[in-house]
Design a protein around this motif. Structure first.
Motif, PDB file in Angstrom:
ATOM      1  N   VAL A  43     111.357  55.698  36.907  1.00  0.00           N
ATOM      2  CA  VAL A  43     110.238  56.800  36.540  1.00  0.00           C
ATOM      3  C   VAL A  43     110.724  56.463  34.980  1.00  0.00           C
ATOM      4  O   VAL A  43     110.449  57.315  34.014  1.00  0.00           O
ATOM      5  CB  VAL A  43     111.278  58.273  36.240  1.00  0.00           C
ATOM      6  N   SER A  89     106.557  63.192  37.099  1.00  0.00           N
ATOM      7  CA  SER A  89     105.626  63.242  38.332  1.00  0.00           C
ATOM      8  C   SER A  89     105.189  65.356  38.283  1.00  0.00           C
ATOM      9  O   SER A  89     106.348  65.691  38.305  1.00  0.00           O
ATOM     10  CB  SER A  89     106.284  62.915  39.943  1.00  0.00           C
ATOM     11  N   GLY A  91     111.206  64.055  39.929  1.00  0.00           N
ATOM     12  CA  GLY A  91     111.444  62.295  39.298  1.00  0.00           C
ATOM     13  C   GLY A  91     113.086  62.191  39.387  1.00  0.00           C
ATOM     14  O   GLY A  91     113.657  60.638  39.486  1.00  0.00           O
TER      15      GLY A  91
END
Ligand code: EPU
Length: 337
Positions: A137, A186, A108
């Motif tokens: 994020v 992620s 991210g």
């Protein structure tokens, strides 16, 4: 707590401006920060909080206590099917955090490689590059209220993020000190290669399979090719923000300047300040110890012994010329102190 007196700030700002702090202290924990703030209260002075010093222009000596935030730590505090929630100390160097995230396969922030500064400063102005901003994020942050000395948590909505903006630059300016930030990174990467020269750079380096490291390397390569390294030439990255103008204003300018670049957004058309500054003839100009970078005119530079006021005056002259020629006001991204 070791409070030092009359310390040069040259090494503590990426512009490399030689101004002094009347008092200076490095703090490594929230408790030390509280102690420093209490000390300042007793002295009746309003302290200056310093992160990586990568977004400031020092125009005078700081007749106060400068508190350098050095709170460390990178820790996964929560996890679900899709994400790791990683809490990071405000004093962690931003790029070191990006490298740690790549090593751990936390996706991210790879597009945000090599941005100077610290993690604590990143939400202040919602740092961004190559199509990603930290608001994408961001999960939450903890900040110390400078009056009550209590820690408070802020979620993304409460931070009011915008383009290089947050509540900490406006309503809550000088009211809180950011101590740690939680990022939502992620487990499955979503690669963003559409912005700028990332695709071309990956192709040129013969990369067949995308990875976090490949994207990060491409971004590092692009940044190094046009942005000066603050360790070699003092600078603060982009000095100005890219302005957004109305569609009508843009059409008028387009008639006179068919090559003008423009990127539609919710408020109108965003025009690269770099283009406006280059058209006004500033690109690569040097005035003694200061100047406008030759590869990216959005970046003002200190060749070594430059003074903050000279840079401030140059910035004003650039703003005036852009206003006269294009009728556009460009605003600094850098904070003048
Ligand atoms: N341009 C010129 N002449 C130049 C360089 C650029 O005319 O010499 C024009 C071109 O039209 C180019 C456009 O400016 O397409 C955009 O240039 P670039 O991709 O270099 O990005 P930028 O808009 O100038 C922004 C950020 C940078 C970030 C890059 C990449 C701001 C204020 N700056 O610059 O952030 O790295 O995009 O995403 O939004 C920083 O904030 O310190 C910073 C470096």
């Amino acid at each position: 707590m070791n409070i030092q007196e009359n310390i040069s700030l040259k090494a503590y700002n990426t512009f490399g401006i030689a101004k002094n702090a009347r008092f200076f202290v490095s703090i490594k924990s929230v408790d030390e920060l509280k102690e420093a703030l209490e000390w300042a209260k007793i002295q009746n002075i309003n302290p200056l909080i310093l992160g990586g010093g990568s977004n400031i222009l020092l125009t005078q000596n700081q007749e106060t206590l400068v508190i350098k935030i050095e709170i460390q730590g990178i820790k996964v505090v929560q996890e679900n099917d899709g994400f790791y929630f990683v809490e990071v100390g405000a004093g962690v160097n931003w790029h070191q955090f990006v490298l740690t995230s790549i090593e751990n396969n936390w996706a991210g922030i790879e597009n945000l490689s090599l941005i100077p500064g610290t993690v604590g400063a990143s939400p202040m102005q919602n740092i961004g590059a190559y199509g990603i901003e930290i608001k994408d994020v961001f999960s939450s942050l903890k900040a110390l209220n400078r009056d009550t000395l209590t820690l408070q948590e802020f979620n993304a909505g409460q931070c009011k993020f915008g383009y290089r903006e947050s509540i900490f630059k406006h309503e809550l300016k000088d009211k809180y000190v950011i101590c740690s930030v939680v990022f939502r990174l992620s487990k499955e990467p979503k690669f963003h290669t559409e912005y700028g020269a990332i695709k071309e750079t990956l192709e040129a380096s013969g990369i067949k399979e995308l990875s976090l490291k490949a994207i990060s390397d491409a971004v590092i390569h692009i940044r190094q090719s046009k942005l000066p390294d603050p360790k070699e030439i003092g600078n603060s990255g982009s000095f100005f923000k890219n302005p957004t103008i109305s569609k009508e204003h843009f059409s008028v300018l387009q008639n006179e300047n068919p090559s003008i670049p423009g990127f539609p957004n919710a408020e109108g058309i965003k025009v690269p300040a770099a283009w406006l500054i280059e058209q006004c003839g500033w690109k690569g100009q040097r005035f003694g110890e200061i100047g406008v970078h030759a590869k990216q005119p959005l970046v003002l530079v200190n060749y070594g012994e430059g003074d903050g006021n000279e840079i401030k005056n140059l910035a004003t002259r650039i703003q005036q010329s852009v206003l006269e020629r294009f009728g556009i006001t460009i605003h600094p991204e850098v904070n003048f102190l």
